[in-house]
Design a protein around this motif. Structure first.
Motif, PDB file in Angstrom:
ATOM      1  N   TYR A   1     -26.766   8.580 -70.801  1.00 57.98           N
ATOM      2  CA  TYR A   1     -25.643   9.271 -70.174  1.00 57.98           C
ATOM      3  C   TYR A   1     -25.780   9.243 -68.662  1.00 57.98           C
ATOM      4  CZ  TYR A   1     -25.050  10.841 -74.943  1.00 57.98           C
ATOM      5  OH  TYR A   1     -24.884  10.874 -76.309  1.00 57.98           O
ATOM      6  N   TYR A   2     -26.048   8.077 -68.134  1.00 56.41           N
ATOM      7  CA  TYR A   2     -26.395   7.938 -66.730  1.00 56.41           C
ATOM      8  C   TYR A   2     -25.253   8.283 -65.783  1.00 56.41           C
ATOM      9  CZ  TYR A   2     -24.133   3.463 -67.635  1.00 56.41           C
ATOM     10  OH  TYR A   2     -23.242   2.487 -68.019  1.00 56.41           O
ATOM     11  N   ARG A   3     -24.030   8.356 -66.308  1.00 58.51           N
ATOM     12  CA  ARG A   3     -22.905   8.707 -65.426  1.00 58.51           C
ATOM     13  C   ARG A   3     -22.837  10.203 -65.154  1.00 58.51           C
ATOM     14  NH1 ARG A   3     -19.141   4.575 -64.800  1.00 58.51           N
ATOM     15  NH2 ARG A   3     -19.617   2.726 -66.052  1.00 58.51           N
ATOM     16  N   SER A   4     -23.598  10.989 -65.892  1.00 60.96           N
ATOM     17  CA  SER A   4     -23.588  12.438 -65.706  1.00 60.96           C
ATOM     18  C   SER A   4     -24.696  12.853 -64.758  1.00 60.96           C
ATOM     19  CB  SER A   4     -23.783  13.148 -67.038  1.00 60.96           C
ATOM     20  OG  SER A   4     -24.030  14.530 -66.813  1.00 60.96           O
ATOM     21  N   PRO A   5     -24.384  13.653 -63.726  1.00 63.07           N
ATOM     22  CA  PRO A   5     -25.441  14.117 -62.835  1.00 63.07           C
ATOM     23  C   PRO A   5     -26.461  15.009 -63.537  1.00 63.07           C
ATOM     24  CG  PRO A   5     -23.359  15.193 -62.321  1.00 63.07           C
ATOM     25  CD  PRO A   5     -23.057  14.117 -63.303  1.00 63.07           C
ATOM     26  N   ASP A   6     -26.113  15.542 -64.689  1.00 66.04           N
ATOM     27  CA  ASP A   6     -26.992  16.494 -65.381  1.00 66.04           C
ATOM     28  C   ASP A   6     -28.270  15.849 -65.893  1.00 66.04           C
ATOM     29  OD1 ASP A   6     -24.156  18.209 -66.909  1.00 66.04           O
ATOM     30  OD2 ASP A   6     -25.066  18.395 -64.924  1.00 66.04           O
ATOM     31  N   VAL A   7     -28.282  14.527 -66.067  1.00 67.99           N
ATOM     32  CA  VAL A   7     -29.463  13.903 -66.675  1.00 67.99           C
ATOM     33  C   VAL A   7     -30.505  13.500 -65.642  1.00 67.99           C
ATOM     34  CG1 VAL A   7     -28.007  13.051 -68.545  1.00 67.99           C
ATOM     35  CG2 VAL A   7     -28.586  11.520 -66.646  1.00 67.99           C
ATOM     36  N   TYR A   8     -30.195  13.666 -64.383  1.00 65.99           N
ATOM     37  CA  TYR A   8     -31.128  13.255 -63.337  1.00 65.99           C
ATOM     38  C   TYR A   8     -32.104  14.372 -63.011  1.00 65.99           C
ATOM     39  CZ  TYR A   8     -28.322   9.114 -62.900  1.00 65.99           C
ATOM     40  OH  TYR A   8     -27.679   7.932 -63.175  1.00 65.99           O
ATOM     41  N   ASP A   9     -33.325  13.978 -62.738  1.00 64.49           N
ATOM     42  CA  ASP A   9     -34.404  14.942 -62.581  1.00 64.49           C
ATOM     43  C   ASP A   9     -34.638  15.347 -61.125  1.00 64.49           C
ATOM     44  OD1 ASP A   9     -35.426  12.745 -64.888  1.00 64.49           O
ATOM     45  OD2 ASP A   9     -35.572  14.865 -65.444  1.00 64.49           O
ATOM     46  N   TYR A  10     -34.418  14.436 -60.215  1.00 61.55           N
ATOM     47  CA  TYR A  10     -34.670  14.711 -58.807  1.00 61.55           C
ATOM     48  C   TYR A  10     -33.531  14.143 -57.963  1.00 61.55           C
ATOM     49  CZ  TYR A  10     -39.374  15.723 -60.452  1.00 61.55           C
ATOM     50  OH  TYR A  10     -40.446  16.254 -61.115  1.00 61.55           O
ATOM     51  N   TRP A  11     -33.254  14.853 -56.868  1.00 58.80           N
ATOM     52  CA  TRP A  11     -32.156  14.474 -55.982  1.00 58.80           C
ATOM     53  C   TRP A  11     -32.626  14.449 -54.545  1.00 58.80           C
ATOM     54  CZ3 TRP A  11     -27.151  13.380 -57.578  1.00 58.80           C
ATOM     55  CH2 TRP A  11     -26.883  13.616 -58.929  1.00 58.80           C
ATOM     56  N   GLY A  12     -32.000  13.559 -53.773  1.00 56.27           N
ATOM     57  CA  GLY A  12     -32.195  13.593 -52.337  1.00 56.27           C
ATOM     58  C   GLY A  12     -31.312  14.649 -51.703  1.00 56.27           C
ATOM     59  N   GLN A  13     -31.421  14.769 -50.409  1.00 58.98           N
ATOM     60  CA  GLN A  13     -30.686  15.820 -49.688  1.00 58.98           C
ATOM     61  C   GLN A  13     -29.253  15.405 -49.369  1.00 58.98           C
ATOM     62  OE1 GLN A  13     -32.577  13.621 -48.254  1.00 58.98           O
ATOM     63  NE2 GLN A  13     -31.544  13.024 -46.358  1.00 58.98           N
ATOM     64  N   GLY A  14     -28.954  14.128 -49.500  1.00 58.98           N
ATOM     65  CA  GLY A  14     -27.605  13.631 -49.231  1.00 58.98           C
ATOM     66  C   GLY A  14     -27.451  13.114 -47.807  1.00 58.98           C
ATOM     67  N   THR A  15     -26.554  12.162 -47.663  1.00 58.16           N
ATOM     68  CA  THR A  15     -26.226  11.627 -46.342  1.00 58.16           C
ATOM     69  C   THR A  15     -24.713  11.457 -46.249  1.00 58.16           C
ATOM     70  OG1 THR A  15     -26.736   9.876 -44.728  1.00 58.16           O
ATOM     71  CG2 THR A  15     -26.560   9.204 -47.026  1.00 58.16           C
ATOM     72  N   GLN A  16     -24.142  11.866 -45.137  1.00 59.60           N
ATOM     73  CA  GLN A  16     -22.690  11.864 -44.978  1.00 59.60           C
ATOM     74  C   GLN A  16     -22.194  10.470 -44.621  1.00 59.60           C
ATOM     75  OE1 GLN A  16     -20.297  14.527 -45.216  1.00 59.60           O
ATOM     76  NE2 GLN A  16     -18.859  12.821 -45.058  1.00 59.60           N
ATOM     77  N   VAL A  17     -21.165  10.033 -45.327  1.00 58.31           N
ATOM     78  CA  VAL A  17     -20.454   8.804 -45.003  1.00 58.31           C
ATOM     79  C   VAL A  17     -19.000   9.177 -44.728  1.00 58.31           C
ATOM     80  CG1 VAL A  17     -19.616   6.599 -45.890  1.00 58.31           C
ATOM     81  CG2 VAL A  17     -21.964   7.323 -46.345  1.00 58.31           C
ATOM     82  N   THR A  18     -18.520   8.815 -43.564  1.00 57.47           N
ATOM     83  CA  THR A  18     -17.145   9.100 -43.186  1.00 57.47           C
ATOM     84  C   THR A  18     -16.463   7.793 -42.806  1.00 57.47           C
ATOM     85  OG1 THR A  18     -17.769  11.282 -42.358  1.00 57.47           O
ATOM     86  CG2 THR A  18     -15.635  10.401 -41.653  1.00 57.47           C
ATOM     87  N   VAL A  19     -15.346   7.513 -43.472  1.00 56.60           N
ATOM     88  CA  VAL A  19     -14.594   6.292 -43.223  1.00 56.60           C
ATOM     89  C   VAL A  19     -13.254   6.687 -42.608  1.00 56.60           C
ATOM     90  CG1 VAL A  19     -13.678   4.176 -44.216  1.00 56.60           C
ATOM     91  CG2 VAL A  19     -15.695   5.247 -45.224  1.00 56.60           C
TER      92      VAL A  19
END
Length: 125
Positions: free
Chosen positions: A105-123
């Motif tokens: 179920y890789y399309r669901s964020p619920d199955v992931y164990d660790y996350w990065g802090q995020g990086t902003q992309v603005t177009v």
């Protein structure tokens, strides 16, 4: 424990390109799949793509297929998201995530164990 740090976000004009990086530390990097997600203001976190531990299997969402490319360098413990032909609707915070269990179920964020802090992309248009 896995630590993930994204970099490479920024402001770009429509039609431009950016490459995001996600550096991992901790457990053996090549043993787990890595996903990319994004979240725009007021919207749910959206699956962008996934690459298997070996790099042999890659999936993309329909919205980025043909424009974005995921790759990984297991020697450098890094996964990349090359984004071309960017559109204003690609504007979001982009996250990388580690799936240690190899879920179907890789399309669901619920199955992931660790996350990065995020990086902003603005177009910009």
């Amino acid at each position: 424990q896995v630590q993930l740090v994204e970099s490479g976000g920024g402001l770009v004009q429509a039609g431009g390109s950016l490459r995001l990086s996600c550096a991992a530390s901790g457990r053996t990097f090549s043993r787990y799949a890595m996903g990319w997600f994004r979240q725009a203001p007021g919207k749910e976190r959206e699956f962008v793509g996934l690459i298997s531990g070996s790099g042999e299997t890659i999936y993309y969402s329909d919205s980025v297929k043909g424009r974005f490319t995921i790759s990984r360098d297991n020697a450098q413990n890094t996964v990349y998201l090359q984004m071309n032909s960017l559109r204003p609707e690609d504007t979001a915070v982009y996250y990388c995530a580690a799936d240690l269990g190899g879920s179907a179920y890789y399309r669901s964020p619920d199955v992931y164990d660790y996350w990065g802090q995020g990086t902003q992309v603005t177009v910009s248009s």
